[in-house]
Design an enzyme around this catalytic site. Structure first.
Site, PDB file in Angstrom:
ATOM      1  N   CYS A 112      -2.213  -2.937  -0.369  1.00 15.36           N
ATOM      2  CA  CYS A 112      -2.246  -1.782  -0.921  1.00 15.36           C
ATOM      3  C   CYS A 112      -1.267  -2.020  -2.321  1.00 15.36           C
ATOM      4  CB  CYS A 112      -1.297  -0.961   0.006  1.00 15.36           C
ATOM      5  SG  CYS A 112      -2.315  -0.509   1.528  1.00 15.36           S
ATOM      6  N   HIS A 235       2.121   4.789  -3.845  1.00 14.80           N
ATOM      7  CA  HIS A 235       0.800   4.179  -2.989  1.00 14.80           C
ATOM      8  C   HIS A 235       0.783   5.573  -1.992  1.00 14.80           C
ATOM      9  CE1 HIS A 235      -1.681   2.738  -0.086  1.00 14.80           C
ATOM     10  NE2 HIS A 235      -0.739   2.241   0.515  1.00 14.80           N
ATOM     11  N   ASN A 265      -4.923   7.128   3.324  1.00 15.79           N
ATOM     12  CA  ASN A 265      -4.450   5.837   2.734  1.00 15.79           C
ATOM     13  C   ASN A 265      -5.637   4.931   2.115  1.00 15.79           C
ATOM     14  OD1 ASN A 265      -3.583   3.221   1.775  1.00 15.79           O
ATOM     15  ND2 ASN A 265      -2.200   3.028   3.613  1.00 15.79           N
TER      16      ASN A 265
HETATM   17  O1  UT7 Z   1      -0.470   0.917   2.956  1.00 16.10           O
HETATM   18  C1  UT7 Z   1       0.183   0.359   3.952  1.00 16.10           C
HETATM   19  C2  UT7 Z   1      -0.292   0.898   5.525  1.00 16.10           C
HETATM   20  N1  UT7 Z   1       0.600   1.124   6.289  1.00 16.10           N
HETATM   21  C3  UT7 Z   1       1.491   2.117   6.433  1.00 16.10           C
HETATM   22  O2  UT7 Z   1       1.855   2.632   5.443  1.00 16.10           O
HETATM   23  C4  UT7 Z   1       2.042   2.582   7.864  1.00 16.10           C
HETATM   24  C5  UT7 Z   1       3.549   2.936   7.756  1.00 16.10           C
HETATM   25  N2  UT7 Z   1       3.960   3.482   8.915  1.00 16.10           N
HETATM   26  C6  UT7 Z   1       3.585   4.782   9.194  1.00 16.10           C
HETATM   27  O3  UT7 Z   1       2.985   5.569   8.374  1.00 16.10           O
HETATM   28  C7  UT7 Z   1       4.146   5.445  10.517  1.00 16.10           C
HETATM   29  O4  UT7 Z   1       4.831   4.618  11.163  1.00 16.10           O
HETATM   30  C8  UT7 Z   1       2.665   5.921  11.455  1.00 16.10           C
HETATM   31  C9  UT7 Z   1       1.960   7.091  10.704  1.00 16.10           C
HETATM   32  C10 UT7 Z   1       1.784   4.644  11.596  1.00 16.10           C
HETATM   33  C11 UT7 Z   1       3.176   6.203  12.904  1.00 16.10           C
HETATM   34  O5  UT7 Z   1       4.301   7.190  12.458  1.00 16.10           O
HETATM   35  P1  UT7 Z   1       5.552   7.037  13.533  1.00 16.10           P
HETATM   36  O6  UT7 Z   1       6.330   8.248  13.131  1.00 16.10           O
HETATM   37  O7  UT7 Z   1       6.261   5.763  13.044  1.00 16.10           O
HETATM   38  O8  UT7 Z   1       5.221   7.056  15.021  1.00 16.10           O
HETATM   39  P2  UT7 Z   1       5.419   5.984  15.828  1.00 16.10           P
HETATM   40  O9  UT7 Z   1       4.666   4.969  15.849  1.00 16.10           O
HETATM   41  O10 UT7 Z   1       6.935   5.994  16.190  1.00 16.10           O
HETATM   42  O11 UT7 Z   1       4.683   6.553  17.466  1.00 16.10           O
HETATM   43  C12 UT7 Z   1       5.492   7.867  17.758  1.00 16.10           C
HETATM   44  C13 UT7 Z   1       4.406   8.452  18.957  1.00 16.10           C
HETATM   45  C14 UT7 Z   1       4.208   7.227  20.053  1.00 16.10           C
HETATM   46  O12 UT7 Z   1       4.190   7.874  21.341  1.00 16.10           O
HETATM   47  P3  UT7 Z   1       5.401   7.622  22.530  1.00 16.10           P
HETATM   48  O13 UT7 Z   1       5.538   6.028  22.400  1.00 16.10           O
HETATM   49  O14 UT7 Z   1       6.699   8.417  21.628  1.00 16.10           O
HETATM   50  O15 UT7 Z   1       4.968   8.312  23.399  1.00 16.10           O
HETATM   51  C15 UT7 Z   1       2.833   6.887  19.517  1.00 16.10           C
HETATM   52  O16 UT7 Z   1       2.132   6.200  20.865  1.00 16.10           O
HETATM   53  O17 UT7 Z   1       3.339   8.808  18.696  1.00 16.10           O
HETATM   54  C16 UT7 Z   1       1.860   8.217  19.227  1.00 16.10           C
HETATM   55  N3  UT7 Z   1       1.009   8.189  18.383  1.00 16.10           N
HETATM   56  C17 UT7 Z   1       0.077   8.981  18.201  1.00 16.10           C
HETATM   57  N4  UT7 Z   1      -0.150  10.299  18.643  1.00 16.10           N
HETATM   58  C18 UT7 Z   1      -0.980  10.883  18.304  1.00 16.10           C
HETATM   59  C19 UT7 Z   1       0.789   6.926  17.622  1.00 16.10           C
HETATM   60  N5  UT7 Z   1      -0.371   7.325  16.936  1.00 16.10           N
HETATM   61  C20 UT7 Z   1      -0.851   8.569  17.219  1.00 16.10           C
HETATM   62  C21 UT7 Z   1      -2.103   9.312  17.213  1.00 16.10           C
HETATM   63  N6  UT7 Z   1      -1.975  10.408  17.351  1.00 16.10           N
HETATM   64  N7  UT7 Z   1      -2.864   8.900  16.054  1.00 16.10           N
END
Ligand code: UT7
Length: 310
Positions: A112, A235, A265
């Site tokens: 990215c 980004h 993204n």
């Molecule tokens: O260009 C570079 C590419 N990457 C990035 O920029 C990614 C950077 N990271 C992020 O943007 C965030 O970490 C995410 C959007 C990927 C995730 O958000 P988060 O607030 O960090 O969520 P998390 O990973 O802490 O997950 C929270 C909960 C989890 O459930 P539990 O364990 O709390 O029960 C996940 O399993 O949300 C759940 N979860 C979802 N729920 C519904 C993860 N993905 C999803 C989903 N829909 N798509």
């Protein structure tokens, strides 16, 4: 001699995939995606449109926008992690399609942050008087490396292309400073095996810290401060990460470009696509000070401070 942007173009596939469409494929919800990422929909290219096609469409527009012809281009740098094939490069494929027969063409892999890497490379060649016109393209067809059964990644990404012609601009304008960085110890947090594998939380923490630091660093290198910034183009990964960068710069909300809601993204293409949107909407004017900043798999990051105008 100062290098700056003298032409821009973008291409987005027509097909819109909404969060509600994804609810039918993976265990997710529109509400989760919106609140955690800011994404509402994304564009997905059809099977007949590969990375080089999108790159070509954006490149053609950028060359036209620069009032140049393809033969005026001396250098083509394509930033992508989703090339049509391992080789030849996307840059060589589009060189042929454009008829840019005088250009040196190659791809750069910095995920990215790739567009930032490409722009900084182009700047070196322009300012050393090696080449006159460099075409830099950020393009991705992430849909072909996305596991559509993995809700951690399937909701985040989209396809698209953004292009810029970098050339000489007048005194005081153009790219004033830059920062590029890499940290291979973080390679394990974001990579492609068959599909994209991501440790979202680790990437999130890195991104929040690095985006803010890089913005401050490029301003310092240019002898400028937060108060001088007219526009931030981060980004477009996640609105929460972008907001953290904006708050570090203490910028009002209307001074940050946001396209993540519409396109998700799009990796290397997100910054040039956002730039084109802001120019088309008239929000960026000549002599505005713009900060562009990106981060990605590698880990990689890059930022520039730029005085807009030819
Ligand atoms: O260009 C570079 C590419 N990457 C990035 O920029 C990614 C950077 N990271 C992020 O943007 C965030 O970490 C995410 C959007 C990927 C995730 O958000 P988060 O607030 O960090 O969520 P998390 O990973 O802490 O997950 C929270 C909960 C989890 O459930 P539990 O364990 O709390 O029960 C996940 O399993 O949300 C759940 N979860 C979802 N729920 C519904 C993860 N993905 C999803 C989903 N829909 N798509």
């Amino acid at each position: 001699m100062n290098a700056g942007f003298i032409g821009i173009g973008r291409y987005l596939p027509e097909r819109v995939v909404t969060n509600h469409d994804l609810e039918k494929i993976v265990d997710t919800s529109d509400e989760w995606i919106r609140t955690r990422t800011g994404i509402e929909e994304r564009r997905i290219a059809g099977d007949d449109v590969d990375t080089s096609h999108m790159a070509f469409f954006a490149a053609e527009k950028a060359i036209e926008n620069a009032n140049l012809s393809a033969e005026d281009i001396d250098l083509i740098i394509v930033a992508t992690v989703t090339p049509d094939q391992p080789f030849p490069s996307v840059a060589c494929l589009i060189q042929e399609r454009l008829g840019a027969k005088n250009a040196v063409a190659f791809d750069v892999s910095a995920a990215c942050a790739g567009f930032m890497y490409g722009v900084v490379m182009a700047k070196q060649f322009i300012e050393s008087n090696t080449y006159r016109h460099a075409l830099v393209i950020g393009v991705e067809k992430l849909s072909k490396v996305t596991d559509w059964n993995d809700r951690n990644t399937a909701v985040l990404f989209g396809d698209g292309a953004g292009a810029a012609v970098i050339g000489q601009v007048s005194e005081g304008r153009g790219i004033l400073s830059f920062e590029l960085g890499s940290d291979g110890t973080g390679a394990k947090h974001l990579y492609q095996d068959e599909y994209i594998i991501m440790n979202g939380r680790e990437v999130f923490k890195f991104a929040v810290r690095q985006m803010g630091d890089s913005c401050i660093n490029v301003l310092e290198k240019a002898g400028l401060g937060k108060e001088d910034v007219d526009f931030l183009i981060p980004h477009q990964a996640n609105i929460r990460i972008m907001e953290a960068a904006r708050q570090r710069l203490e910028l009002p909300i209307e001074k940050m470009s946001v396209t993540v809601d519409k396109y998700g993204n799009t990796s290397a293409s997100s910054i040039p696509i956002a730039l084109v949107e802001e120019l088309e909407s008239g929000r960026i004017k000549d002599d505005d000070l713009i900060v562009m900043v990106g981060f990605g798999g590698g880990l990689t990051w890059g930022a520039i401070a730029l005085r807009w105008g030819k």
